[in-house]
Scaffold this active site. Structure first.
Site, mmCIF file in Angstrom:
data_model
loop_
_atom_site.group_PDB
_atom_site.id
_atom_site.type_symbol
_atom_site.label_atom_id
_atom_site.label_comp_id
_atom_site.label_asym_id
_atom_site.label_seq_id
_atom_site.Cartn_x
_atom_site.Cartn_y
_atom_site.Cartn_z
ATOM 1 N N HIS A 259 0.912 -1.028 0.105
ATOM 2 C CA HIS A 259 -0.020 0.001 -0.173
ATOM 3 C C HIS A 259 0.851 1.304 -0.044
ATOM 4 O O HIS A 259 0.234 2.390 -0.426
ATOM 5 C CB HIS A 259 -0.881 0.097 1.093
ATOM 6 C CG HIS A 259 -2.119 -0.853 1.011
ATOM 7 N ND1 HIS A 259 -2.930 -0.976 -0.190
ATOM 8 C CD2 HIS A 259 -2.477 -1.960 1.698
ATOM 9 C CE1 HIS A 259 -3.824 -1.925 0.090
ATOM 10 N NE2 HIS A 259 -3.626 -2.502 1.073
ATOM 11 N N GLN A 346 -13.608 5.561 -7.820
ATOM 12 C CA GLN A 346 -14.590 6.779 -7.483
ATOM 13 C C GLN A 346 -15.378 6.206 -6.183
ATOM 14 O O GLN A 346 -15.692 6.973 -5.406
ATOM 15 C CB GLN A 346 -15.278 7.261 -8.569
ATOM 16 C CG GLN A 346 -14.160 8.506 -9.170
ATOM 17 C CD GLN A 346 -14.838 9.271 -10.336
ATOM 18 O OE1 GLN A 346 -14.700 8.894 -11.592
ATOM 19 N NE2 GLN A 346 -15.949 10.139 -10.053
HETATM 20 FE FE1 SF4 Z 1 -14.773 0.857 -8.673
HETATM 21 FE FE2 SF4 Z 1 -17.159 0.587 -9.987
HETATM 22 FE FE3 SF4 Z 1 -14.990 2.454 -10.678
HETATM 23 FE FE4 SF4 Z 1 -14.698 -0.197 -11.077
HETATM 24 S S1 SF4 Z 1 -16.211 1.046 -12.086
HETATM 25 S S2 SF4 Z 1 -13.236 1.236 -10.015
HETATM 26 S S3 SF4 Z 1 -15.758 -1.043 -9.270
HETATM 27 S S4 SF4 Z 1 -16.274 2.410 -8.849
#
Ligand code: SF4
Ligand code: NAP
Length: 684
Positions: A259, A346
C-alpha cells in the site's frame, strides 16, 4: 444453472480442482473491504451482496479481511473474528452463498504496521510512510501467539460454515512485513535468513492445515511483486510459494504492490493485465493452482490469460462490484451486456478511504442490494421521455425500460454519451468505451426508442402525451469573462477533447479542476500504437514510465524511472490560492499529479486573468503582472447547467424531472449522474 458457452470461454468456464473442492469455473471474486459492516443490518447486507455474486456465477468468493486479534485491525471499526459468538453471527453469509451454488472463504488479515489503531505492531519497529503511528516489534512469544491467532480465526471461520480461508500475505500487511528485510530486522527465528523470514507464514499454513483437515480450502495470498525498495526478488517469492505449498496450501493467490508503493497498481492509468508476468512466475514455481489478479476486467482477457498458461484462475474484485452477473452473462453468450469496471476507484476505494461503504460508479446497486431489493415493483406501465443521452439520461432510460416502461430517449448529437465521449479521449479513460457499449446494448435490449440528432422541443414533448418527462440535457462549458476570450488562441476543453480543435506547443490551461488535469494529461500523452501489439506496447510503456523492473533479479520489481520528453509545455492555472489538485480522486489523483510532474507541467495558483491577445495570456500571479507566451489557451473553467428546456416545459404547465448536470452543474461527475438516473427510473 448456467448455460455454458464453453466454446467462447472454454478455459475460464472449465471447472478447477482446488484441494478437496471442485470449483465450477475459474473466476474468483477477490477480497474487498466494503465497509458494509458499518451500516445497519450488516450481515443481511453482506449476505445479499455475496449471494448475488454467487448467483451470477462467481465460483469462489473471498470476504473482506477479518483480523485474527485486536492489534491486527485495519482501524477500530474494521471486522475481527476472535470469538464463537462472532462466528455465529457470520453464519448467514456462507449459507446464502451456498444456496446459490457458490463457495466462499474468509480472509484472515493482520494489518501489522498499517493498522490505524493506538499501538500498531510489526515484525520490527520500522515505521511506514503511510501511517504516522510507529509500530512496536512483536516479541518472539507474541509471534508464536500470532500463529495460534490465525489458526483460531480459521477454526472459527470453519465453524461459521465458510469453505476455507485466505491467509493474507501481500499488500505490505503483517505477513508480508515479515518476509522482507525492508521491514524485518529481527534476530530471532523469525528474522535474518529467508527461511526465518518466511517462518511465520509457513507455520500459519502448516498449523491451519493440521488443525482443520484436508476438506478445508486453504488459500495463501503471496505478494508477487512488492513494488517497494528492499522488497523480495522473484526467487524469494518463488521460494515462499513453494514453502506454503509444502506446508499445505491448496491454492496461491497473488497480490501486487504494497500500500505504500509509489506505483499505481489498479487505477485506470494501469493498462489491463499489466501484472500477469508476476503471477506467471509464481505459477512456474509451484504445482498447485495460481490465481492472477489486478486490472483484468473482461472475460476475453481472462480467457486469454488462462489459455496462455500464465495462471489457473482469475481474481476479479471490482468487476464483480460493477456487475454481479459477470460470469453468467459470459456463460450465456451475453458478454457484451456486462457492465464493465472502468477502474475509476471513485465509488469503491475512494469511498472506503473516507470511511463510506463501497458502491460502484457504473452500478449504484452494488453494496446497496438490500435497499434496492426493498423498492416497490412497477405499478403501471408509463410512457416516459428522457431528453439527453449522457450518463444521467442513459442510466434513467435503460433502467426505466428494463422495468417495462415505454421509453423514448432524445439526443441532439449523432451519438449517445454526452460528456462520456469527452472523458474517453483522456489517456487511460478509454475504459469509458465499455460503459458506452454497455448503455448502447441496454438501449437496444430493453427497447428504448432512441432518437439521435433530435433536439426535442417543449411543445412537441408536451403534446406527445408522456406520463413522465426527464430532462437530462447536461451542461455547457463555462466561458469566463476575460478580455479577448474570443481570440483564436482560445479553445474549450470540449472542442479539444472531441477533436474539433487542436493545441499548439505552448499551452495554458485555465482551470485546474478534474477536467483541467485531464486536459493536461491529454495534451502530454505519448504516441499510441495501434495494431496487434498495442496492448503489449502500452504495458511496456507503463513499466518504463513508473520504473517497474520485470526481470526476476530485481528486488521489489523496481528500477529507476526513465526521463520523459514532454511533447508540449503546459501551464495549469487556477485563481484559488490553494495547491491545485485538491478535488482529484483520493486513490487516483496522486498518480495523475506524478504523471504531470514528470512532464514538467507548471502549476500556478492565485491567478487573476487580465486579457488574452496575440502575445498570449496576461495575468497576475499573487498580484505580480506576468505574460504567459502561449500558442493555445484551453478553457476548463467548470460548467453551467443546460436546463432551458425544463423552464420552457414549466411555462407550459408541465413539471419535468431534472437530473444530472442539468439539475446541478457543480461537482457533477458520472457517479452522481448514473446514481441519480438509476434511482429516478426505479421510482417510476
Ligand atoms: Fe470501483 Fe465501480 Fe469504478 Fe470499478 S467502475 S473502479 S468497481 S467504482
Ligand atoms: P471543477 O472541478 O469545478 O473545476 C473548475 C475549475 O475552473 C476550477 O479550477 C476553478 O478554479 C476554475 N473556474 C471556475 N470558474 C471560473 C471562472 N469563471 N473563470 C476562471 N476559472 C474558473 O470542474 P471541472 O474540472 O469542469 O470538472 C467537472 C466535474 O467533473 C467535477 O466534479 C470534477 O470533480 C469531475 N471530474 C473529475 C476528474 C478527476 O477526478 N480526475 C476528472 C474530470 C472531471 P478557480 O475558481 O480557483 O479558478
Amino acid at each position: 444453472m448456467l448455460n455454458q458457452h464453453t466454446a467462447t470461454f472454454p478455459t475460464l468456464l472449465s471447472p478447477l480442482k482446488v484441494g478437496a473442492h471442485l470449483l465450477r469455473n475459474r473466476t474468483l471474486m477477490g477480497s474487498m473491504h466494503t465497509r458494509l459492516e458499518s451500516l445497519d443490518r450488516p450481515i443481511d447486507r453482506l449476505s445479499l451482496f455475496y449471494a448475488e455474486r454467487a448467483r451470477g456465477g462467481a465460483a469462489l468468493i473471498v470476504t473482506g479481511g477479518y483480523a485474527p486479534c485486536p492489534n491486527g485491525l485495519l482501524d477500530e471499526t474494521a471486522p475481527m473474528l476472535i470469538t464463537p459468538e462472532q462466528a455465529h453471527t457470520l453464519k448467514p453469509i456462507p449459507r446464502a452463498v451456498h444456496a446459490e451454488g457458490g463457495k466462499i472463504i474468509l480472509q484472515v488479515m493482520h494489518t501489522g504496521r498499517y493498522a490505524k489503531i493506538a499501538q500498531p505492531v510489526g515484525a520490527s519497529d520500522i515505521p511506514s510512510r503511510i501511517n504516522p503511528r510507529a509500530p512496536r516489534a512483536l516479541s518472539t512469544a507474541e509471534v508464536w501467539q500470532m500463529v495460534d491467532d490465525f489458526t483460531r480465526c480459521a477454526e472459527l471461520a470453519q465453524s461459521a460454515g465458510f469453505d476455507g480461508v485466505e491467509i493474507m500475505g501481500s499488500e505490505g500487511y503483517l505477513l508480508n512485513q515479515f518476509t522482507v528485510t525492508r521491514t524485518n530486522n529481527r534476530s530471532d527465528e523469525f528474522g535474518g535468513s529467508i527461511e526465518n523470514r518466511h517462518r511465520l507464514a509457513v507455520e500459519i499454513v502448516r498449523r491451519t492445515r493440521t488443525r482443520l483437515g484436508p476438506q478445508f480450502l486453504l488459500m495463501y495470498r503471496v505478494s508477487a511483486l512488492d513494488l517497494v525498495e528492499g522488497g523480495a526478488t522473484a526467487d524469494e517469492i518463488a521460494r515462499l510459494a513453494q514453502a506454503v505449498q509444502a506446508a499445505g496450501a491448496d491454492i496461491i493467490n497473488t497480490g501486487i504492490g504494497w500500500h505504500e508503493a509509489r506505483i499505481p497498481t489498479i487505477a485506470y492509468v494501469v493498462p489491463r493485465a499489466a501484472w500477469r508476468f508476476a503471477a506467471a512466475r509464481v505459477k512456474r514455481a509451484v504445482s498447485i493452482p495460481v490465481i492472477v489478479s489486478n486490472r483484468i476486467n473482461t472475460p476475453d482477457l481472462a480467457e486469454e490469460i488462462l489459455a496462455s498458461g500464465d495462471a489457473d484462475m482469475v481474481s476479479m474484485a471490482r468487476p464483480f462490484l460493477a456487475d454481479a452477473d459477470f460470469v453468467r452473462k459470459a456463460a450465456q453468450g451475453r458478454a457484451d451486456e456486462i457492465n464493465t469496471c472502468i477502474a475509476c476507484n471513485q465509488a469503491c476505494l475512494d469511498y472506503i478511504f473516507v470511511e463510506r461503504p463501497a458502491t460502484c460508479l457504473v452500478n449504484p446497486r452494488a453494496g446497496r442490494e438490500l435497499e434496492f431489493s426493498q423498492l416497490p415493483p412497477r405499478a403501471v406501465r408509463r410512457k416516459v421521455a428522457v431528453v439527453g443521452a449522457g450518463a444521467a439520461g442513459l442510466a434513467c432510460a435503460v433502467n426505466a425500460a428494463e422495468r417495462g416502461h415505454a421509453v423514448t430517449l432524445y439526443e441532439a448529437e449523432r451519438e449517445i454519451g454526452g460528456q462520456l465521449n469527452l472523458a474517453r479521449a483522456v489517456p487511460g479513460k478509454q475504459e469509458f468505451d465499455e460503459l458506452l457499449r454497455y448503455f448502447r446494448r441496454g438501449v437496444a435490449r430493453h427497447g428504448v426508442a432512441l432518437k439521435l440528432g433530435a433536439r426535442a422541443s417543449a411543445k412537441a414533448l408536451a403534446s406527445a402525451g408522456y406520463d413522465r418527462i426527464v430532462i437530462a440535457t447536461g451542461v455547457r462549458p463555462r466561458t469566463p469573462q476575460i478580455e479577448g476570450i474570443g481570440h483564436p488562441k482560445v479553445v474549450s476543453y470540449a472542442d479539444l477533447l472531441s477533436g474539433r480543435a487542436k493545441a499548439g506547443r505552448r499551452v495554458a490551461v485555465i482551470g485546474a479542476g478534474g477536467i483541467g488535469f485531464d486536459v493536461a494529461e491529454f495534451l502530454l500523452q505519448d504516441e499510441h500504437r495501434d495494431g496487434a501489439d498495442a496492448a503489449e506496447h502500452a504495458i511496456a510503456r507503463f513499466h518504463t514510465e513508473w520504473g517497474v523492473d520485470t526481470s526476476p533479479a530485481a528486488a521489489g520489481g523496481l528500477k529507476p524511472t526513465a526521463p520523459v520528453t514532454p511533447p508540449r509545455e503546459v501551464t495549469l492555472l487556477q485563481r484559488k490560492p490553494e495547491k491545485p489538485g485538491r478535488s482529484l480522486g483520493l486513490t487516483t489523483g496522486w498518480a495523475l499529479k506524478a504523471t504531470l510532474a514528470r512532464r514538467d507541467v507548471r502549476m500556478v495558483s492565485g491567478c487573476t486573468y487580465e486579457r488574452i491577445d496575440d502575445a498570449g495570456l496576461h495575468l497576475r500571479i499573487d498580484g505580480q503582472a506576468q505574460l504567459l507566451v502561449v500558442d493555445t489557451i484551453v478553457i476548463c473553467a467548470g460548467q453551467d447547467s443546460d436546463n432551458a428546456l425544463a423552464a420552457e416545459l414549466r411555462e407550459l404547465g408541465i413539471e419535468p424531472e431534472v437530473i444530472g448536470g442539468a439539475e446541478r452543474a457543480a461537482e457533477l461527475d458520472a457517479l452522481r449522474a448514473i446514481d441519480q438516473g438509476t434511482r429516478l427510473a426505479l421510482a417510476f
